[in-house]
Design an enzyme around this catalytic site. Sequence first.
Site, PDB file in Angstrom:
ATOM      1  N   ASP A 281       0.868  -1.189   0.000  1.00  0.00           N
ATOM      2  CA  ASP A 281       0.000   0.000   0.000  1.00  0.00           C
ATOM      3  C   ASP A 281       0.903   1.237   0.000  1.00  0.00           C
ATOM      4  O   ASP A 281       1.643   1.463   0.962  1.00  0.00           O
ATOM      5  CB  ASP A 281      -0.882  -0.042   1.266  1.00  0.00           C
ATOM      6  CG  ASP A 281      -1.737   1.200   1.439  1.00  0.00           C
ATOM      7  OD1 ASP A 281      -2.589   1.191   2.328  1.00  0.00           O
ATOM      8  OD2 ASP A 281      -1.542   2.169   0.672  1.00  0.00           O
ATOM      9  N   ILE A 282       0.871   1.999  -1.060  1.00  0.00           N
ATOM     10  CA  ILE A 282       1.799   3.142  -1.226  1.00  0.00           C
ATOM     11  C   ILE A 282       1.633   4.178  -0.120  1.00  0.00           C
ATOM     12  O   ILE A 282       2.579   4.911   0.201  1.00  0.00           O
ATOM     13  CB  ILE A 282       1.604   3.767  -2.620  1.00  0.00           C
ATOM     14  CG1 ILE A 282       2.847   4.560  -3.047  1.00  0.00           C
ATOM     15  CG2 ILE A 282       0.331   4.626  -2.693  1.00  0.00           C
ATOM     16  CD1 ILE A 282       2.870   4.926  -4.517  1.00  0.00           C
TER      17      ILE A 282
ATOM     18  N   ASN B 235      -6.688  12.204 -11.274  1.00  0.00           N
ATOM     19  CA  ASN B 235      -7.431  12.605 -12.479  1.00  0.00           C
ATOM     20  C   ASN B 235      -7.213  14.106 -12.635  1.00  0.00           C
ATOM     21  O   ASN B 235      -6.626  14.756 -11.767  1.00  0.00           O
ATOM     22  CB  ASN B 235      -8.932  12.267 -12.356  1.00  0.00           C
ATOM     23  CG  ASN B 235      -9.533  12.890 -11.110  1.00  0.00           C
ATOM     24  OD1 ASN B 235      -9.437  14.091 -10.876  1.00  0.00           O
ATOM     25  ND2 ASN B 235     -10.135  12.056 -10.279  1.00  0.00           N
TER      26      ASN B 235
ATOM     27  N   GLY C  47      -9.649   4.363  -6.259  1.00  0.00           N
ATOM     28  CA  GLY C  47      -8.347   3.682  -6.395  1.00  0.00           C
ATOM     29  C   GLY C  47      -7.270   4.241  -5.479  1.00  0.00           C
ATOM     30  O   GLY C  47      -7.530   4.611  -4.330  1.00  0.00           O
TER      31      GLY C  47
ATOM     32  N   ASP D 161      -5.800   7.031  -5.677  1.00  0.00           N
ATOM     33  CA  ASP D 161      -6.119   8.446  -5.387  1.00  0.00           C
ATOM     34  C   ASP D 161      -6.962   8.528  -4.111  1.00  0.00           C
ATOM     35  O   ASP D 161      -6.689   9.298  -3.183  1.00  0.00           O
ATOM     36  CB  ASP D 161      -6.884   8.990  -6.591  1.00  0.00           C
ATOM     37  CG  ASP D 161      -7.001  10.503  -6.613  1.00  0.00           C
ATOM     38  OD1 ASP D 161      -7.629  11.032  -7.543  1.00  0.00           O
ATOM     39  OD2 ASP D 161      -6.446  11.165  -5.706  1.00  0.00           O
TER      40      ASP D 161
ATOM     41  N   SER E 218      -2.399   4.445 -14.378  1.00  0.00           N
ATOM     42  CA  SER E 218      -3.332   4.223 -15.493  1.00  0.00           C
ATOM     43  C   SER E 218      -3.763   2.769 -15.699  1.00  0.00           C
ATOM     44  O   SER E 218      -4.569   2.502 -16.603  1.00  0.00           O
ATOM     45  CB  SER E 218      -2.765   4.744 -16.835  1.00  0.00           C
ATOM     46  OG  SER E 218      -2.923   6.149 -16.918  1.00  0.00           O
ATOM     47  N   THR E 219      -3.270   1.858 -14.870  1.00  0.00           N
ATOM     48  CA  THR E 219      -3.585   0.427 -15.114  1.00  0.00           C
ATOM     49  C   THR E 219      -4.817  -0.044 -14.356  1.00  0.00           C
ATOM     50  O   THR E 219      -5.184  -1.220 -14.433  1.00  0.00           O
ATOM     51  CB  THR E 219      -2.388  -0.471 -14.706  1.00  0.00           C
ATOM     52  OG1 THR E 219      -2.205  -0.380 -13.284  1.00  0.00           O
ATOM     53  CG2 THR E 219      -1.124  -0.080 -15.432  1.00  0.00           C
ATOM     54  N   GLY E 220      -5.460   0.842 -13.628  1.00  0.00           N
ATOM     55  CA  GLY E 220      -6.697   0.463 -12.930  1.00  0.00           C
ATOM     56  C   GLY E 220      -7.889   0.975 -13.705  1.00  0.00           C
ATOM     57  O   GLY E 220      -8.171   0.538 -14.831  1.00  0.00           O
TER      58      GLY E 220
ATOM     59  N   TYR F 267      -8.257   3.461 -15.446  1.00  0.00           N
ATOM     60  CA  TYR F 267      -7.944   4.028 -16.774  1.00  0.00           C
ATOM     61  C   TYR F 267      -7.580   2.976 -17.815  1.00  0.00           C
ATOM     62  O   TYR F 267      -7.314   3.289 -18.964  1.00  0.00           O
ATOM     63  CB  TYR F 267      -6.864   5.098 -16.652  1.00  0.00           C
ATOM     64  CG  TYR F 267      -7.391   6.447 -16.154  1.00  0.00           C
ATOM     65  CD1 TYR F 267      -8.737   6.622 -15.814  1.00  0.00           C
ATOM     66  CD2 TYR F 267      -6.553   7.531 -16.013  1.00  0.00           C
ATOM     67  CE1 TYR F 267      -9.211   7.832 -15.362  1.00  0.00           C
ATOM     68  CE2 TYR F 267      -7.015   8.757 -15.565  1.00  0.00           C
ATOM     69  CZ  TYR F 267      -8.358   8.910 -15.244  1.00  0.00           C
ATOM     70  OH  TYR F 267      -8.836  10.117 -14.797  1.00  0.00           O
TER      71      TYR F 267
HETATM   72  N1  APR Z   1      -1.284   1.483  -3.076  1.00  0.00           N
HETATM   73  C1  APR Z   1      -0.676   1.180  -4.266  1.00  0.00           C
HETATM   74  N2  APR Z   1      -1.349   0.953  -5.409  1.00  0.00           N
HETATM   75  C2  APR Z   1      -2.703   1.019  -5.336  1.00  0.00           C
HETATM   76  C3  APR Z   1      -3.413   1.328  -4.148  1.00  0.00           C
HETATM   77  C4  APR Z   1      -2.636   1.553  -2.981  1.00  0.00           C
HETATM   78  N3  APR Z   1      -3.212   1.850  -1.799  1.00  0.00           N
HETATM   79  N4  APR Z   1      -4.754   1.313  -4.423  1.00  0.00           N
HETATM   80  C5  APR Z   1      -4.872   0.994  -5.728  1.00  0.00           C
HETATM   81  N5  APR Z   1      -3.647   0.811  -6.284  1.00  0.00           N
HETATM   82  C6  APR Z   1      -3.287   0.446  -7.660  1.00  0.00           C
HETATM   83  C7  APR Z   1      -4.312  -0.237  -8.512  1.00  0.00           C
HETATM   84  O1  APR Z   1      -4.421  -1.613  -8.164  1.00  0.00           O
HETATM   85  C8  APR Z   1      -3.691  -0.042  -9.881  1.00  0.00           C
HETATM   86  O2  APR Z   1      -2.676  -1.009 -10.096  1.00  0.00           O
HETATM   87  O3  APR Z   1      -3.010   1.648  -8.367  1.00  0.00           O
HETATM   88  C9  APR Z   1      -3.018   1.340  -9.759  1.00  0.00           C
HETATM   89  C10 APR Z   1      -3.738   2.474 -10.480  1.00  0.00           C
HETATM   90  O4  APR Z   1      -5.140   2.226 -10.460  1.00  0.00           O
HETATM   91  P1  APR Z   1      -6.184   3.436 -10.186  1.00  0.00           P
HETATM   92  O5  APR Z   1      -6.039   3.879  -8.798  1.00  0.00           O
HETATM   93  O6  APR Z   1      -7.514   2.959 -10.660  1.00  0.00           O
HETATM   94  O7  APR Z   1      -5.668   4.616 -11.106  1.00  0.00           O
HETATM   95  P2  APR Z   1      -5.759   4.824 -12.692  1.00  0.00           P
HETATM   96  O8  APR Z   1      -5.966   3.569 -13.444  1.00  0.00           O
HETATM   97  O9  APR Z   1      -4.586   5.701 -13.029  1.00  0.00           O
HETATM   98  O10 APR Z   1      -7.098   5.670 -12.841  1.00  0.00           O
HETATM   99  C11 APR Z   1      -7.119   6.959 -12.285  1.00  0.00           C
HETATM  100  O11 APR Z   1      -9.063   6.408 -11.044  1.00  0.00           O
HETATM  101  O12 APR Z   1      -9.105   6.399  -8.809  1.00  0.00           O
HETATM  102  C12 APR Z   1      -9.426   7.147  -9.877  1.00  0.00           C
HETATM  103  O13 APR Z   1      -9.268   9.413  -9.141  1.00  0.00           O
HETATM  104  C13 APR Z   1      -8.636   8.421  -9.925  1.00  0.00           C
HETATM  105  O14 APR Z   1      -9.931   9.258 -11.727  1.00  0.00           O
HETATM  106  C14 APR Z   1      -8.670   8.695 -11.383  1.00  0.00           C
HETATM  107  C15 APR Z   1      -8.548   7.316 -12.008  1.00  0.00           C
END
Ligand code: APR
Length: 173
Positions: A9-10, A23, A31, A33, A122-124, A126
């Site tokens: 967890d970052i 975003n 996610g 964020d 961007s791998t979640g 997005y």
């Molecule tokens: N620590 C580390 N990595 C995490 C955590 C955490 N606590 N929570 C989620 N992740 C990972 C996800 O599993 C994924 O591998 O972060 C990566 C990015 O996924 P997202 O958070 O969905 O971000 P992204 O794909 O860039 O989409 C961004 O999603 O959450 C919203 O506000 C954000 O609108 C923006 C969009």
Amino acid sequence: MNIEIITGDITTLAVDAIVNAANCGLLGGGGVDGAIHRAAGEALLAECRTLVAGLPKRRGETGQAYLTGAGKLPCKYVIHTPGPVYRDGEHGEAALLAECYSNSLKRAEEKQCRSIAFPCISTGVYGYPKEAAASIALATVKAFPARSVQKVVFCCFSSADADIYKRLVAQSE
Ligand code: APR
């Protein structure tokens, strides 16, 4: 520059800067964020509001990186970078994703950070294909002319994601 690949967890990392996959609104979301804002507390959101108020069109831009404090988090800074929404790979997504990593490193260098942690931008939500994104992340970080940054941590949220990075690193050695 030392590269570490971890699963975790970052928000728990006591590095100088953690990168937020934000975003363009820059005021939180889901996610990572959402996790960062929940852990950092109100102070981070207040600082983001001030940040946004000073931006043209009151919004961030994809590929750019914006540094704030870290509220209650154990790190010193949060670097918010809106990643590209993946469509089909034909709309400049790769270049924009690379900019997220290089611009985040530039913000870290401006504060003389020695360590920085990235999520898999961007791998979640997005939808960026994980392996292609990891390859861009590694190549961009390795090519960056770092001066103060000596440690880059790729903080994956799953061991499957971490395995992608580890495999790519092994292939490049
Ligand atoms: N620590 C580390 N990595 C995490 C955590 C955490 N606590 N929570 C989620 N992740 C990972 C996800 O599993 C994924 O591998 O972060 C990566 C990015 O996924 P997202 O958070 O969905 O971000 P992204 O794909 O860039 O989409 C961004 O999603 O959450 C919203 O506000 C954000 O609108 C923006 C969009």
